[in-house]
Design a protein around this motif. Structure first.
Motif, PDB file in Angstrom:
ATOM      1  N   VAL A   1      -3.294  -7.413 -12.999  1.00  0.00           N
ATOM      2  CA  VAL A   1      -3.038  -8.335 -11.885  1.00  0.00           C
ATOM      3  C   VAL A   1      -1.924  -7.834 -10.973  1.00  0.00           C
ATOM      4  N   GLY A   2      -1.770  -6.533 -10.864  1.00  0.00           N
ATOM      5  CA  GLY A   2      -0.769  -6.004  -9.940  1.00  0.00           C
ATOM      6  C   GLY A   2      -0.937  -6.605  -8.557  1.00  0.00           C
ATOM      7  N   LYS A   3       0.150  -7.081  -7.965  1.00  0.00           N
ATOM      8  CA  LYS A   3       0.054  -7.803  -6.682  1.00  0.00           C
ATOM      9  C   LYS A   3      -0.396  -6.902  -5.543  1.00  0.00           C
ATOM     10  N   SER A   4      -0.042  -5.619  -5.598  1.00  0.00           N
ATOM     11  CA  SER A   4      -0.360  -4.705  -4.501  1.00  0.00           C
ATOM     12  C   SER A   4      -1.222  -3.542  -4.989  1.00  0.00           C
ATOM     13  N   MET A   5      -2.136  -3.135  -4.116  1.00  0.00           N
ATOM     14  CA  MET A   5      -2.902  -1.903  -4.322  1.00  0.00           C
ATOM     15  C   MET A   5      -2.287  -0.828  -3.439  1.00  0.00           C
ATOM     16  N   VAL A   6      -2.088   0.356  -4.003  1.00  0.00           N
ATOM     17  CA  VAL A   6      -1.504   1.476  -3.270  1.00  0.00           C
ATOM     18  C   VAL A   6      -2.504   2.631  -3.257  1.00  0.00           C
ATOM     19  N   LEU A   7      -2.814   3.111  -2.063  1.00  0.00           N
ATOM     20  CA  LEU A   7      -3.689   4.269  -1.915  1.00  0.00           C
ATOM     21  C   LEU A   7      -2.872   5.436  -1.366  1.00  0.00           C
ATOM     22  N   TYR A   8      -3.059   6.605  -1.973  1.00  0.00           N
ATOM     23  CA  TYR A   8      -2.427   7.839  -1.510  1.00  0.00           C
ATOM     24  C   TYR A   8      -3.513   8.731  -0.911  1.00  0.00           C
ATOM     25  N   LEU A   9      -3.264   9.206   0.301  1.00  0.00           N
ATOM     26  CA  LEU A   9      -4.285   9.936   1.039  1.00  0.00           C
ATOM     27  C   LEU A   9      -3.711  11.198   1.679  1.00  0.00           C
ATOM     28  N   ARG A  10      -4.592  12.093   2.050  1.00  0.00           N
ATOM     29  CA  ARG A  10      -4.194  13.348   2.688  1.00  0.00           C
ATOM     30  C   ARG A  10      -5.093  13.599   3.889  1.00  0.00           C
ATOM     31  N   LYS A  11      -4.486  14.116   4.949  1.00  0.00           N
ATOM     32  CA  LYS A  11      -5.259  14.529   6.109  1.00  0.00           C
ATOM     33  C   LYS A  11      -5.636  15.995   5.931  1.00  0.00           C
ATOM     34  N   PRO A  12      -6.910  16.312   5.934  1.00  0.00           N
ATOM     35  CA  PRO A  12      -7.320  17.705   5.673  1.00  0.00           C
ATOM     36  C   PRO A  12      -6.655  18.690   6.635  1.00  0.00           C
ATOM     37  N   ALA A  13      -6.277  19.842   6.094  1.00  0.00           N
ATOM     38  CA  ALA A  13      -5.637  20.873   6.899  1.00  0.00           C
ATOM     39  C   ALA A  13      -6.679  21.531   7.791  1.00  0.00           C
TER      40      ALA A  13
ATOM     41  N   HIS B   1       5.118  -9.920 -10.157  1.00  0.00           N
ATOM     42  CA  HIS B   1       5.259 -10.759  -8.966  1.00  0.00           C
ATOM     43  C   HIS B   1       4.045 -11.665  -8.732  1.00  0.00           C
ATOM     44  N   THR B   2       2.919 -11.308  -9.287  1.00  0.00           N
ATOM     45  CA  THR B   2       1.710 -12.104  -9.060  1.00  0.00           C
ATOM     46  C   THR B   2       1.845 -13.540  -9.560  1.00  0.00           C
ATOM     47  N   PRO B   3       2.291 -13.771 -10.804  1.00  0.00           N
ATOM     48  CA  PRO B   3       2.455 -15.169 -11.239  1.00  0.00           C
ATOM     49  C   PRO B   3       3.430 -15.955 -10.369  1.00  0.00           C
ATOM     50  N   TYR B   4       4.449 -15.285  -9.849  1.00  0.00           N
ATOM     51  CA  TYR B   4       5.404 -15.976  -8.969  1.00  0.00           C
ATOM     52  C   TYR B   4       4.691 -16.542  -7.745  1.00  0.00           C
ATOM     53  N   TRP B   5       3.838 -15.742  -7.116  1.00  0.00           N
ATOM     54  CA  TRP B   5       3.133 -16.210  -5.928  1.00  0.00           C
ATOM     55  C   TRP B   5       2.068 -17.240  -6.277  1.00  0.00           C
ATOM     56  N   TRP B   6       1.471 -17.132  -7.430  1.00  0.00           N
ATOM     57  CA  TRP B   6       0.518 -18.168  -7.847  1.00  0.00           C
ATOM     58  C   TRP B   6       1.240 -19.503  -8.030  1.00  0.00           C
ATOM     59  N   ILE B   7       2.428 -19.456  -8.625  1.00  0.00           N
ATOM     60  CA  ILE B   7       3.211 -20.685  -8.790  1.00  0.00           C
ATOM     61  C   ILE B   7       3.586 -21.270  -7.437  1.00  0.00           C
ATOM     62  N   LYS B   8       4.071 -20.417  -6.519  1.00  0.00           N
ATOM     63  CA  LYS B   8       4.457 -20.907  -5.192  1.00  0.00           C
ATOM     64  C   LYS B   8       3.274 -21.535  -4.471  1.00  0.00           C
ATOM     65  N   CYS B   9       2.124 -20.895  -4.550  1.00  0.00           N
ATOM     66  CA  CYS B   9       0.941 -21.441  -3.875  1.00  0.00           C
ATOM     67  C   CYS B   9       0.506 -22.758  -4.507  1.00  0.00           C
ATOM     68  N   ALA B  10       0.693 -22.892  -5.793  1.00  0.00           N
ATOM     69  CA  ALA B  10       0.278 -24.111  -6.495  1.00  0.00           C
ATOM     70  C   ALA B  10       1.190 -25.290  -6.171  1.00  0.00           C
ATOM     71  N   VAL B  11       2.508 -25.038  -6.065  1.00  0.00           N
ATOM     72  CA  VAL B  11       3.447 -26.151  -5.855  1.00  0.00           C
ATOM     73  C   VAL B  11       3.792 -26.343  -4.387  1.00  0.00           C
ATOM     74  N   GLY B  12       3.487 -25.340  -3.534  1.00  0.00           N
ATOM     75  CA  GLY B  12       3.838 -25.393  -2.115  1.00  0.00           C
ATOM     76  C   GLY B  12       4.672 -24.179  -1.747  1.00  0.00           C
ATOM     77  N   VAL B  13       4.177 -23.358  -0.832  1.00  0.00           N
ATOM     78  CA  VAL B  13       4.819 -22.074  -0.564  1.00  0.00           C
ATOM     79  C   VAL B  13       6.229 -22.216  -0.001  1.00  0.00           C
TER      80      VAL B  13
END
Length: 237
Positions: free
Chosen positions: A225-237, A176-188
């Protein structure tokens, strides 16, 4: 198209799940399909109504296990209308980059997660997002748009500062990253531009068919160049 891996989140049937900033509801729908007790939360009343209608349709068509429930709730991410520790799992996908007071929102997410529960937080990744901002002011400078670009370290620091433990990190949607780069380059807003239309067809083909070629391409592109970063977290017991 999911950004969060629900297996990594550890979702089990019957657990209570909050999809904060649910938007069109993609993650809420997946949690519902997996038998959860889902609350889709957002401040956009019109989108929530569409999410509610699809929840009803899913139940009528037998797409969800017996006992699964789903509802929508409108409100403010800075003051979540839920009790402390009310949810077993929390999802906040592509939402924190829109919120000026992100530390307050993060504190609220941590508050409503039960001790021992897990959370998935996704944001646009630093480098792909930086390129989009560099190519187009219109991409981010609009009401409700992106107001910051998170580095990995910044977001991890803010989340662990709220008392959460980092379990893992991933990068997804490299195609998906190249898609958004193209859109930003030509007009979103130029969705009919030949390059935009052609690449969009590739993405639709990938989502609908999941061919081997695009799956292999994403394995290469996601770490780079993954478009999104995903973090997995835990709340301590």
């Amino acid at each position: 198209m999911l950004t969060v891996d629900f297996d990594r989140l550890g979702l089990s049937p019957g657990e209570r799940v909050l999809d904060m900033g649910c938007g069109a509801g993609r993650h809420a729908f997946e949690a519902y399909r997996r038998g959860a007790d889902v609350v889709a939360f957002d401040q956009d009343v019109e989108e929530l109504e569409a999410v509610r209608e699809l929840f009803v349709a899913m139940a009528e068509e037998g797409q969800v296990p017996a006992g699964a429930t789903a509802d929508v709730k409108e409100g403010d991410a800075l003051a979540l209308p839920f009790g402390d520790g009310e949810f077993d799992r929390v999802v906040a996908a592509e939402v924190l980059e829109h919120i000026p007071a992100d530390l307050t929102a993060i504190a609220e997410l941590a508050r409503v997660l039960r001790p021992g529960g897990t959370m998935a937080v996704t944001v646009p990744r630093w480098f792909p997002e930086l390129v989009c901002w560099s190519l187009s002011t219109e991409y981010h400078s609009n009401p409700g748009g992106h107001i910051r670009i998170y580095s990995d370290a910044e977001l991890v620091t803010k989340l662990t500062g709220a008392g959460l433990e980092l379990l893992g990190k991933d990068h997804v949607h490299g195609l998906h990253t190249p898609y958004w780069w193209i859109k930003c380059a030509v007009g979103v807003r130029k969705d009919r531009h030949p390059l935009v239309r052609a690449y969009h067809q590739v993405l639709v083909w990938d989502i609908m068919r999941r061919p081997l070629a695009t799956r292999l391409a994403e394995r290469v592109l996601d770490p780079l160049v993954g478009k999104s970063m995903v973090l997995y977290l835990r709340k301590p017991a």
